[in-house]
Motif scaffolding. Structure first.
Motif, PDB file in Angstrom:
ATOM      1  N   ASP A   1       0.863  -1.047   0.081  1.00  0.00           N
ATOM      2  CA  ASP A   1      -0.064   0.113  -0.099  1.00  0.00           C
ATOM      3  C   ASP A   1       0.803   1.209   0.142  1.00  0.00           C
ATOM      4  O   ASP A   1       0.224   2.218   0.057  1.00  0.00           O
TER       5      ASP A   1
ATOM      6  N   TYR B   1      -2.263  10.253  -0.967  1.00  0.00           N
ATOM      7  CA  TYR B   1      -2.824  10.930   0.134  1.00  0.00           C
ATOM      8  C   TYR B   1      -1.874  12.166   0.478  1.00  0.00           C
ATOM      9  O   TYR B   1      -2.213  13.295   0.641  1.00  0.00           O
TER      10      TYR B   1
ATOM     11  N   HIS C   1      -7.161   5.493   5.809  1.00  0.00           N
ATOM     12  CA  HIS C   1      -6.693   4.451   4.880  1.00  0.00           C
ATOM     13  C   HIS C   1      -5.810   3.829   5.371  1.00  0.00           C
ATOM     14  O   HIS C   1      -5.555   2.362   5.347  1.00  0.00           O
TER      15      HIS C   1
ATOM     16  N   THR D   1      -7.168  -0.202   3.684  1.00  0.00           N
ATOM     17  CA  THR D   1      -7.879  -0.468   2.511  1.00  0.00           C
ATOM     18  C   THR D   1      -6.762   0.132   1.159  1.00  0.00           C
ATOM     19  O   THR D   1      -5.867   0.588   1.575  1.00  0.00           O
TER      20      THR D   1
END
Length: 377
Positions: free
Chosen positions: A25, A32, A372, A377
């Motif tokens: 991730d 972000y 997040h 996710t």
């Protein structure tokens, strides 16, 4: 803003660098931090730690305007009010040792200090408890000197105010409500908590945090300003936009009279994971810390769904459940953070620009990043 970059690394809970281990991730975390710089923030660094203790790091923007110098992925920053959970932790440790009770009055430890008449409303430390200080339900407010313009910043950035003086100033301000009858964010509450730590232990509150938190957890990159007007290297410079102007003013150099901590994303993750993981407080005291009350409507705009414990904020996660943390802001440096209830996942974000007219947007974008990282996710 310069070229965005992402760094993926592994680290132990102590924050020591380990072997390079990719995280799937990491690139998504990058989206972000880029969204935050898109608001006009000069630089951002974020570090998320997963259940296995591996870190994903992302940086965006630049460390200094008019340059391409990248934001250091483990740069120092002023954590500001993110020091408050450490103050609360020490108070609760002292309670666990039987050296104080959080339901005692402030007067019992600081006789004659919390007394005054602000705009006709009486302030009486006999009616305010330590719990109410740490919970921001005392009614006490602040009278902090600040900078409302570039000219004021340059004129007053090196002014000094002792903690005792800041407390005295606050005693002339009308309390927001009777003790226990409302909620209002107040730095004065934690200045008083620091003084109580010193009254009980005979040591400065910084020494107690050093001995009880920083050293045991190996937080070697967490330091006190100690009169310095700048930060250790590496660090990104901080900027502020003052009301009525769109100019970015370099506000890196300032004398922090409250002596809040200077730290890194690695060290702050270490603290939060240890705190919620039960390594700093016994279950009884951690439970007290997590007993929450409602916040006021104004703060609700920044922390939607938020509640306040003892120096710790609870917020809901979009994937279900909640997380804990406590952000802060000081002279351009803005800290956002979050940790899962079991202490296994955490994330810390440092921004280097204060945009008052976009305060809610800044907080919302940082909260998206936190959610997040914690939801996975």
């Amino acid at each position: 803003m310069g070229t965005a970059a992402v760094v993926i690394a592994a680290s132990a809970i102590s924050g020591c660098a380990g072997a390079q281990v990719p995280r799937d991730d990491g690139p998504h975390l990058q989206r972000y931090v880029d969204a935050i710089t898109a608001l006009g923030v000069t630089g951002v660094q974020a570090r998320a730690v997963d259940d296995a203790g591996r870190s994903a790091l992302a940086v965006s923007g630049v460390a200094e305007t008019d340059t391409e110098r990248p934001v250091p992925h483990n740069g120092y920053f002023r954590v500001a009010s993110a020091t408050k959970p450490m103050v609360a932790t020490v108070v609760l440790q002292l309670a666990g040792e039987g050296r104080l009770s959080i339901d005692d009055s402030v007067e019992a430890y600081l006789p004659g200090v919390v007394v005054g008449t602000g705009a006709g409303r009486e302030i009486d430390g006999r009616r305010i408890t330590l719990r109410q200080l740490l919970q921001n339900t005392s009614g006490l407010l602040d009278d902090y000197p600040g900078f409302d313009s570039k000219a004021q910043y340059y004129e007053h950035r090196f002014d000094t105010y002792s903690r005792a003086e800041l407390i005295r100033r606050a005693m002339a301000v009308a309390p927001a409500f009777e003790p226990g009858q409302g909620w209002a964010y107040s730095n004065t509450n934690f200045l008083l908590a620091e003084s109580i730590i010193e009254s009980v232990t005979g040591n400065s509150w910084q020494v107690e945090i050093e001995q009880r938190i920083l050293r045991p957890l190996g937080m070697r990159h967490s330091v006190w300003p100690s009169g310095s007007t700048t930060l250790p290297d590496p660090h990104a410079r901080a900027y502020s936009v003052f009301p009525g102007s769109d100019e970015l003013v370099d506000t890196t150099e300032v004398l922090d009279g409250t002596e809040n901590l200077i730290s890194t994303t690695a060290d702050m993750n270490t603290f939060y994971r240890a705190l919620l993981g039960g390594k700093l407080l016994r279950p009884t005291e951690l439970g007290e810390m997590q007993r929450t009350v409602d916040i006021d409507d104004r703060t609700e705009l920044l922390w939607p769904g938020g509640k306040y414990g003892l120096g710790l904020v609870q917020r809901p996660l979009p994937c279900g459940g909640e997380y804990w943390g406590h952000g802060g802001g000081d002279a351009g440096y803005i800290t956002s953070d979050g940790v899962a209830p079991d202490g296994k996942r955490s994330v810390v974000v440092s921004q280097t620009t204060a945009l008052p007219e976009k305060m809610i947007e800044q907080e919302a974008e940082a909260s998206e990043l936190v959610a997040h990282a914690l939801c996975g996710t």
